[in-house]
Design a protein around this motif. Structure first.
Motif, mmCIF file in Angstrom:
data_model
loop_
_atom_site.group_PDB
_atom_site.id
_atom_site.type_symbol
_atom_site.label_atom_id
_atom_site.label_comp_id
_atom_site.label_asym_id
_atom_site.label_seq_id
_atom_site.Cartn_x
_atom_site.Cartn_y
_atom_site.Cartn_z
ATOM 1 N N VAL A 179 47.848 15.418 10.080
ATOM 2 C CA VAL A 179 46.766 16.031 11.011
ATOM 3 C C VAL A 179 47.273 17.318 10.489
ATOM 4 O O VAL A 179 46.254 18.516 10.924
ATOM 5 N N ALA A 180 48.157 17.530 10.463
ATOM 6 C CA ALA A 180 48.431 18.998 10.722
ATOM 7 C C ALA A 180 48.829 19.997 9.832
ATOM 8 O O ALA A 180 48.105 21.142 9.406
ATOM 9 N N VAL A 181 48.715 19.165 8.395
ATOM 10 C CA VAL A 181 48.913 19.573 7.198
ATOM 11 C C VAL A 181 46.902 19.615 6.961
ATOM 12 O O VAL A 181 46.722 21.152 6.181
ATOM 13 N N ILE A 182 46.065 19.107 7.528
ATOM 14 C CA ILE A 182 44.302 18.435 6.797
ATOM 15 C C ILE A 182 44.393 19.727 7.973
ATOM 16 O O ILE A 182 43.265 20.262 7.779
ATOM 17 N N ALA A 183 44.811 20.402 9.270
ATOM 18 C CA ALA A 183 44.319 20.810 9.787
ATOM 19 C C ALA A 183 44.712 22.264 9.649
ATOM 20 O O ALA A 183 43.405 23.256 9.639
ATOM 21 N N ALA A 184 45.859 22.844 8.911
ATOM 22 C CA ALA A 184 45.889 23.742 8.537
ATOM 23 C C ALA A 184 44.987 24.105 7.019
ATOM 24 O O ALA A 184 44.811 24.887 6.826
ATOM 25 N N VAL A 244 45.316 19.160 -0.328
ATOM 26 C CA VAL A 244 44.247 19.833 0.992
ATOM 27 C C VAL A 244 43.773 21.444 0.355
ATOM 28 O O VAL A 244 42.723 21.451 0.818
ATOM 29 N N LEU A 245 44.913 22.065 -0.692
ATOM 30 C CA LEU A 245 44.154 23.517 -0.136
ATOM 31 C C LEU A 245 44.086 23.228 -1.441
ATOM 32 O O LEU A 245 42.645 24.278 -1.878
ATOM 33 N N GLY A 246 43.188 22.760 -2.747
ATOM 34 C CA GLY A 246 42.756 22.515 -3.911
ATOM 35 C C GLY A 246 41.365 21.971 -3.732
ATOM 36 O O GLY A 246 40.293 22.508 -4.335
ATOM 37 N N LEU A 247 41.130 21.531 -2.103
ATOM 38 C CA LEU A 247 40.140 20.669 -1.952
ATOM 39 C C LEU A 247 39.767 22.420 -1.280
ATOM 40 O O LEU A 247 38.275 22.746 -0.942
ATOM 41 N N ALA A 248 40.034 23.272 -0.449
ATOM 42 C CA ALA A 248 39.652 24.258 0.418
ATOM 43 C C ALA A 248 39.442 24.966 -0.294
ATOM 44 O O ALA A 248 38.513 25.984 -0.616
ATOM 45 N N VAL A 249 40.037 25.629 -1.970
ATOM 46 C CA VAL A 249 39.858 26.183 -2.821
ATOM 47 C C VAL A 249 38.499 25.988 -3.512
ATOM 48 O O VAL A 249 37.527 27.142 -3.764
#
Length: 380
Positions: A179-184, A244-249
């Motif tokens: 949850v912490a990583v996804i929230a970040a 998660v970072l890849g999805l955000a980008v």
């Protein structure tokens, strides 16, 4: 790890492109890299020591980058993908249900106690493998459009679920970490979106391109390492941080220049280092001491294909269902994390990779069948 050994790692990593050279075979580059690591690692000559902290650290960076790039390959901005979310979600759920039933059956046979892990493995798909196959074969039409959200949903859900499934006694801790990583990652998305809408990202891009600062790559790596630090501090796999970072980008829109830079850094150096390290860490000779795990690997591979063929109940072509079964990132992460946490039996990590290789072979064959059945853009 020395410069000489690093040179050897990069050199044997070239086996990957050599095996993938014949286009008709549709062999992922990582297969050759894994084989090279197996030959020079625990299973083979023992030249590469996967337990070396420096080798492991380089491999961890490569792992994070591989998952980062995999996340950017998910076409979250594709309008046709959004319209196909409902059937894709339905098929992903059906696959998960069938996979769970098969996982109980496998656990009854092999008695490893890893029902949740096997269910996640067999339900997973690999966008990083499937999308290139779709593109290279020119596959298209409604069934292929509906395949994309199915793969994206399965990929994302299984990556989030894996830390919980692989170490059930610490599932609560892993859930909080996830949850912490996804929230970040969500915070990163809103920040990137704000920069994009304000035009600041474009101005920085122009300055970076003119002055050769590589600002976007530097910032992306900084954020990746920060998320990876958060993941390790909260006892979650680096895999989730990268994805998660890849999805955000991908949701904001990946700049072409950044995509090329990431491709060069990942595919040219750190990605091969990770997959060679992974191959070196596997001891396939353990499968000889526990032949039952050869059957486990085969069962996981075949079970994954059977789970994905459940899409036939909603009129998904069998070839497309089999194509959706290709998996690599989740089994690789399971083998990596399971080995690190010592929660897998000797030989079990190798069985997980064997299962993944079976799905890759079947998926490549299914792609060719889909072409012969006319499921291409030229036929639509």
């Amino acid at each position: 790890m020395s410069f000489t050994m690093l040179a050897v790692v990069v050199a044997i990593g070239l086996i990957g492109p050599l095996l993938a050279l014949p286009r008709g075979w549709h062999i992922p580059i990582v297969l050759g890299e894994l084989i090279a690591g197996v030959v020079l690692g625990k299973t083979g000559f023992g030249y590469l020591t996967a337990s070396d902290p420096r080798f492991t650290f380089l491999a961890d960076i490569g792992f994070g980058l591989v998952m980062f790039v995999a996340g950017t390959h998910v076409p979250v901005r594709d309008a046709s993908l959004r319209r196909a979310i409902r059937p894709g979600l339905l098929r992903a759920v059906m696959t998960g249900v069938v996979a769970t039933g098969l996982a109980f059956a496998l656990n009854a046979i092999f008695d490893t106690g890893h029902v949740a892990l096997y269910a996640v493995l067999m339900a997973s798909s690999s966008a990083a493998l499937i999308l290139p196959i779709v593109d290279s074969l020119g596959l298209g039409g409604r069934s292929v459009v509906e395949l994309l959200p199915q793969v994206a949903i399965a990929d994302a859900a299984c990556i989030v679920a894996l830390p919980l499934a692989i170490d059930p006694p610490h599932a609560g801790r892993a859930a909080l970490g996830a949850v912490a990583v996804i929230a970040a990652g969500v915070v990163v998305f809103f920040l990137l979106n704000r920069l994009e809408r304000s035009g600041l990202r474009q101005r920085a891009h122009k300055v970076s391109e003119d002055r050769r600062f590589a600002l976007e790559l530097r910032v992306s790596l900084m954020v990746l390492f920060a998320l990876a630090g958060l993941a390790t501090a909260t006892h979650v796999s680096i895999m989730l941080a990268g994805f998660v970072l890849g999805l955000a980008v991908a949701a904001v829109g990946e700049p072409r220049r950044l995509a090329r830079q990431l491709f060069a850094l990942t595919e040219g150096f750190l990605g091969p280092v990770f997959f060679v390290w992974l191959g070196a860490s596997l001891d396939l000779r353990e499968l000889g001491t526990k032949p039952a795990f050869i059957g486990l690997g085969a069962a996981l591979g075949v079970g994954a294909v059977i789970s994905h063929l459940s899409g036939k109940l909603t009129r998904q072509p069998l070839s497309i269902g089999a194509l959706a079964s290709a998996q690599l990132g989740v089994p690789v992460a399971a083998a990596t994390v399971g080995t690190t946490l010592h929660v897998l039996q000797p030989g079990e990590p190798s069985a997980l990779i064997l299962g993944a290789l079976i799905t890759i072979a079947i998926s490549a064959a299914a792609g060719g069948i889909a072409v012969r059945h006319g499921l291409t853009t030229s036929k639509q």
